[in-house]
Design an enzyme around this catalytic site. Structure first.
Site, mmCIF file in Angstrom:
data_model
loop_
_atom_site.group_PDB
_atom_site.id
_atom_site.type_symbol
_atom_site.label_atom_id
_atom_site.label_comp_id
_atom_site.label_asym_id
_atom_site.label_seq_id
_atom_site.Cartn_x
_atom_site.Cartn_y
_atom_site.Cartn_z
ATOM 1 N N SER A 1 26.391 36.559 22.546
ATOM 2 C CA SER A 1 27.571 36.710 23.404
ATOM 3 C C SER A 1 27.365 35.818 24.617
ATOM 4 C CB SER A 1 27.697 38.158 23.869
ATOM 5 O OG SER A 1 26.717 38.447 24.846
ATOM 6 N N ASP A 2 28.420 35.579 25.385
ATOM 7 C CA ASP A 2 28.208 34.925 26.669
ATOM 8 C C ASP A 2 27.841 36.014 27.683
ATOM 9 O OD1 ASP A 2 27.924 33.088 28.671
ATOM 10 O OD2 ASP A 2 29.852 32.117 28.378
ATOM 11 N N TRP A 3 27.441 35.580 28.850
ATOM 12 C CA TRP A 3 26.928 36.472 29.900
ATOM 13 C C TRP A 3 27.928 37.597 30.184
ATOM 14 C CZ3 TRP A 3 22.316 35.472 32.733
ATOM 15 C CH2 TRP A 3 22.119 36.277 33.848
ATOM 16 N N ASN A 4 27.538 38.796 29.857
ATOM 17 C CA ASN A 4 28.367 39.969 30.161
ATOM 18 C C ASN A 4 29.684 40.025 29.380
ATOM 19 O OD1 ASN A 4 28.144 42.294 31.823
ATOM 20 N ND2 ASN A 4 29.890 41.581 33.036
ATOM 21 N N SER A 5 29.829 39.162 28.371
ATOM 22 C CA SER A 5 31.155 39.112 27.728
ATOM 23 C C SER A 5 31.408 40.316 26.822
ATOM 24 C CB SER A 5 31.349 37.796 26.968
ATOM 25 O OG SER A 5 30.560 37.751 25.805
#
Ligand code: BGC
Length: 751
Positions: free
Chosen positions: A278-282
């Site tokens: 995932s992307d950061w905190n996505s």
């Protein structure tokens, strides 16, 4: 200064030195591990943790020891990496090493040009060697995984992350993405100098509405398949080890929960076997998007969509076990993710040696990286204007050269965005580069404190310096922080009082050469007529100043070409060469300008076309454009056949002549148009390019092989879609930019 960055040198792993361990390291089988691991450990493998501000070992060791994280990000102290790997190997329940991730985007300590600048080289070799050198420097501190290349097609210069992209074109992005993957990963991921690459952001992130980072996207199915997905396919075909999801949503589904794209297109259709992060905190942001009500639902949605590893947030660790107990996520989903993650660790050779490389090779790595940075910067410089052959400046005729501007002596700002580990002390600024070549002849004035300054108090001294000199080099543009993630701009003019500075300097009557350092195409209409020559240098990286000096003073000939269209005005955006024709394409005879409209003119639709009343309908500089100090003429375009069958390959060749008196390199570009098809197709599409070096007066025939595969396009059928090769007449064009008119036609038959 030409030399390949050869990273095949032998490295001495510091395993013995850094981890005083007697444990023999052996690679277990994935199957055996999976059957031995607890559920908590499996979910731990699916978690990528960050240390925040604290001491990384103190913050992360407890979880590493417990086996509840499988990967870490943003730890670059080699001692901390070594200690965390030691704990993982020796003290965690099953001795599974860590993935150590870092954004190594365009260099590590030594910084290459920003990716958009690298794209301006149109040279996969430069991109490959830049990534190779970055991998070598990064693996010295124990990084084994980078979050690059970013292959989002970027057609909006307002978007700050256009700096990280390879620009607006599909074919160029495919070629350069593949090259960057190869550079980072080498032939074997287990080589201690290789790092795993990550194709990001899957998919459509670059289409953020109005270029506002993170904004929603509106991408048709055709555009998705014909434009946004192909670079990812190219990366997968090059063996990319991982893929990162996008922050954005796509047709109502945030990319991090888009099972049809992740499990469907990426895995089932393309056969991708690597990991998806995932992307950061996505993952928790799925709730902010409004797709899930809470972290629990978000974790379930992402896991089911095929996201193997959660970056930075902790919804997997906190909710997946409960979700499994409730029957919302199956053990198969978890086992598949863990299998892929373990396989990557095996492929990287981490079970054998997870430790940072031997630090003694740092100087060697840096030396190679600096050569690569110079070569890449040199080829990335795009000469956009050169009236009266102002450039190159003649070093022997110059008594005094004024070097002016807020970016002229800025070793840091020239590095651009995403340079967490970049060492600005290694930089050679433009001023330094020129001074080395013209000792005692340079007079330097900053004029403006920063690119954003509005304070004119430095103008007087700058004007005096200009007046005292034979010529002026004005180094202007955007500071590094004005592009990159979450740094989009609505106004893409030169910021601050820089245009006023250009105009003031113009008044001195001295020849003015502008060097623009920027992370995006800027709108230059309000200053282009005030300078005699303009070199677009992007953020050129560590060796930028040296490369720029070599070009300005004629020791090298510029050869970069624009990887993106330069609009005249921000209101024209998005503006890209491979647009659709529409039913009313503009042409000079059809456009009307605001001042030409008679007062009270009656409304009519006759003779109307698609343009703005208040700006010329063409771009300021088209895609593919770039001048040289010499001239290249194209003629005698020839096709190997006029008629092709579906499995044939067409040879398109052209004669190119260097008609000037200097050697130079030209990027020869091949475009195709499919004028009639079952869906409307772009005006032109790039299908090939070659960088060709020609001595003064040299003439050469350059040939391209055009496979009919390149003529296919994706057409949606309403229930899915298909790639089609449609018979008919095609046009082919060859030249030095996307507006070339040297063309020919051929016919594709269906047998
Ligand atoms: C960016 C990614 C990056 C990640 C880790 C995110 O905000 O979108 O491109 O790799 O942070 O730093």
């Amino acid at each position: 200064m030409k030399q390949d960055c050869d990273t095949s040198m032998t490295q001495t792993p510091t395993q013995a030195a850094t981890a005083e361990s007697n444990t023999p390291l052996t690679t277990p089988s994935v199957k055996a591990l999976i059957s031995a691991m607890s559920l908590a450990e499996k979910i731990g493998q699916m978690s990528l943790a960050q240390p925040g501000e604290g001491d990384p070992v103190a913050v992360l060791a407890p979880q590493v020891r417990a086996g509840t994280i499988g990967a870490i990000i943003n730890v670059v102290d080699p001692k901390a990496v070594a200690e965390l790997q030691r704990i993982a190997i020796e003290e965690s329940p099953h001795g599974i090493p860590l993935l150590v991730g870092r954004d190594v985007i365009h260099g590590f300590q030594t910084i290459m040009p920003i990716p958009l600048g690298q794209a301006a080289t149109w040279n996969p070799k430069r991109v490959r060697e830049g990534a190779k050198c970055a991998a070598e420097e990064a693996s010295l501190v124990g990084v084994n995984w980078t979050y690059a290349p970013m292959m989002d097609i970027a057609r909006d210069p307002r978007w700050g992350r256009i700096a990280e992209s390879f620009g607006e074109d599909v074919y160029l992005s495919c070629e350069l993405s593949a090259a960057m993957v190869q550079g980072f990963q080498g032939n074997d991921l287990a080589n201690p100098n290789s790092v795993a690459a990550c194709a990001k952001h899957f998919v459509g992130y670059g289409a953020a509405e109005s270029g506002r980072d993170y904004a929603t996207t509106n991408i048709s199915t055709h555009e998705l398949h014909n434009v946004y997905l192909p670079p990812f396919k190219a990366a997968v075909d090059s063996g990319v080890a991982s893929v990162m999801t996008s922050f954005s949503d796509l047709d109502g589904i945030p990319a991090t929960a888009h099972g049809a794209l992740i499990n469907g297109v990426l895995r089932d259709e393309w056969g991708f076997e690597g990991i998806v992060v995932s992307d950061w905190n996505s993952i928790p942001e799925l709730s902010t998007h409004g797709l899930s009500a809470n972290d629990h639902e978000a974790a379930v949605a992402a896991a089911k969509a095929g996201v193997d590893l959660e970056m930075a947030s902790e919804t997997y660790n906190q909710h997946l076990a409960n979700a499994m107990a409730a029957g919302e996520v199956s053990i198969e989903v978890i086992d598949q993710a863990v299998t892929r993650l373990l396989q990557l660790k095996i492929d990287l050779g981490l079970f054998q040696n997870p430790y940072p490389n031997d630090q003694t090779s740092q100087a060697n790595a840096q030396e190679k990286a600096q050569r690569a940075a110079y070569d890449c910067a040199l080829e990335s410089l795009v000469l956009l204007k050169n009236d009266h052959a102002t450039l190159p400046l003649n070093p022997t005729a110059i008594e005094r050269l004024a070097v002016i501007g807020p970016l002229a002596d800025e070793g840091y700002e020239q590095l651009g965005t995403w340079i967490f580990d970049g060492d600005a002390d290694l930089s050679i600024s433009v001023r330094q580069g020129i001074e080395t070549q013209l000792p005692k002849k340079v007079v330097y004035e900053r004029a403006l404190e920063t690119s954003r300054s509005r304070d004119h108090s430095g103008f007087e001294a700058a004007l005096a310096a200009a007046a005292s000199a034979d010529a002026v080099v004005l180094v202007i543009g955007e500071e590094a922080i004005l592009s990159g993630e979450a740094h989009s701009r609505a106004n893409i003019d030169l910021p601050g009082a820089q245009v006023e500075l250009v105009k003031a300097i113009r008044q001195t009557g001295k020849p003015v050469v502008a060097v623009v350092l920027a992370g995006r195409p800027l709108t230059l209409s309000n200053m282009i007529n005030e300078v005699d020559a303009l070199v677009y240098a992007w953020h050129p990286g560590t060796a930028g100043g040296q490369a720029i000096a070599d070009v300005l003073l004629g020791h090298a000939t510029p050869s970069g070409k624009l990887p993106v269209t330069f609009p005249r005005h921000v209101g024209q955006v998005p503006m890209y060469y491979n647009a659709k024709n529409s039913g009313k394409p503009p042409s000079p005879e059809l456009v009307t300008y605001i001042d030409d409209i008679p007062v009270k003119a009656p409304q009519t639709s006759l003779g109307m076309s698609a343009f703005h009343l208040d700006v010329e309908h063409t771009p300021l500089f088209p895609f593919g454009y770039g001048l040289s100090y010499t001239h290249f003429n194209y003629d005698k375009l020839s096709l190997s056949a006029k008629r092709l069958g579906p499995d044939d390959t067409l040879t398109v060749s052209v004669e190119i002549t260097n008609s000037g008196d200097r050697a130079g390199e030209e990027v020869v570009q091949l475009y195709v148009r499919d004028p009639v098809a079952s869906i409307t197709r772009p005006i032109r599409e790039l299908k090939g390019f070659q960088r060709v070096a020609l001595a003064a007066g040299e003439r050469r025939r350059v040939a391209f092989e055009l496979s009919t595969q390149a003529l296919r396009f994706y057409r949606s059928t309403g229930h899915g879609g298909e790639w089609r090769l449609e018979p008919g007449v095609f046009a082919v064009y060859v030249g030095g930019d996307s507006t070339t008119t040297l063309g020919a036609r051929f016919e594709l038959s269906d047998q």
